[in-house]
Design an enzyme around this catalytic site. Structure first.
Site, PDB file in Angstrom:
ATOM      1  N   ILE A  59       0.885  -1.165   0.000  1.00 44.60           N
ATOM      2  CA  ILE A  59       0.000   0.000   0.000  1.00 44.60           C
ATOM      3  C   ILE A  59       0.920   1.211   0.000  1.00 44.60           C
ATOM      4  O   ILE A  59       1.858   1.298   0.806  1.00 44.60           O
ATOM      5  CB  ILE A  59      -0.969  -0.004   1.206  1.00 44.60           C
ATOM      6  N   SER A  60       0.694   2.123  -0.923  1.00 45.50           N
ATOM      7  CA  SER A  60       1.620   3.231  -1.133  1.00 45.50           C
ATOM      8  C   SER A  60       1.658   4.185   0.054  1.00 45.50           C
ATOM      9  O   SER A  60       0.716   4.268   0.850  1.00 45.50           O
ATOM     10  CB  SER A  60       1.241   4.016  -2.394  1.00 45.50           C
ATOM     11  N   GLN A  61       2.762   4.896   0.144  1.00 44.68           N
ATOM     12  CA  GLN A  61       2.928   5.953   1.127  1.00 44.68           C
ATOM     13  C   GLN A  61       1.808   6.973   0.940  1.00 44.68           C
ATOM     14  O   GLN A  61       1.567   7.442  -0.173  1.00 44.68           O
ATOM     15  CB  GLN A  61       4.288   6.593   0.886  1.00 44.68           C
TER      16      GLN A  61
END
Length: 218
Positions: free
Chosen positions: A63-65
């Protein structure tokens, strides 16, 4: 401090971190306040959901920053009447943010398990304007094209031709470009009457855009 007030404090710090890293668009910040990242981070890493860092999810993905999600969404400039394609559903977090800003979101992922988990989460959160599909996102969704906006959450060496072709004139695509084992550049592609304009935005690091379907069958 009670658990609820602790969570509220962490969410406030979360939004402050977004602003401090350049996410300044009021609509994007409001969407990221409405969509609780804690719903999309499970298991061992759930306690870190409000930290500005990428976290592992199933199928070897991340899950992206949050600040990168915010900056990508801000660069995409989705409007309330737009039809958006997202390539790389992952946890579903980015699609959920987009659902607050666009009329309709189509999101595609090569991993069936991620698609099933995201679809269930969208149902639970009553996000009814998202369609999630299993498929090879590098080919886009020709049946639903053209799109006003396209967002790619995996890195390609060059913007995929099928995705460029499925972008409306005046449409915008945001994606990371570069070799998967180096720092990539986030770019914004705008389709014009005569071709494509490219803007380089910031350095990022994403998993590679892989053709074909994942091996998971669950």
């Amino acid at each position: 401090m009670s658990r609820d007030s602790d969570t509220a404090e962490r969410k406030m710090q979360f939004l402050f971190a977004l602003r401090s890293r350049g996410v300044t668009d009021g609509r994007v910040l409001a969407a990221m306040e409405r969509i609780d990242r804690g719903e999309f981070v499970r298991g061992h890493f759930a306690a870190r959901a409000y930290e500005d860092m990428p976290l592992p999810i199933a199928c070897g993905q991340t899950i992206s920053q949050p600040s990168v999600v915010g900056l990508m969404t801000q660069a995409l400039r989705p409007g309330p009447r737009d039809k958006v394609l997202e390539v790389g559903t992952g946890s579903g977090y980015q699609a959920a943010i987009l659902s607050q800003l666009a009329r309709r979101v189509y999101t595609v992922d090569r991993h069936r398990r991620l698609v099933a988990d995201a679809a269930e989460l969208f149902r639970r959160l009553d996000l009814t304007n998202i369609t999630v599909l299993t498929g090879d996102g590098s080919f886009g969704l020709p049946d639903q094209a053209p799109f006003d906006r396209i967002l790619v959450t995996a890195a390609a060496e060059d913007p995929p031709g099928p995705l460029l072709a499925q972008l409306k004139i005046g449409g915008i695509m945001v994606l990371p470009v570069g070799q998967s084992n180096t720092v990539q550049s986030l770019i914004r592609v705008t389709r014009t009457e005569t071709g494509f304009d490219y803007d380089e935005l910031l350095p990022v690091r994403f998993v590679p855009l892989v053709e074909g379907l994942g091996r998971d069958t669950g």
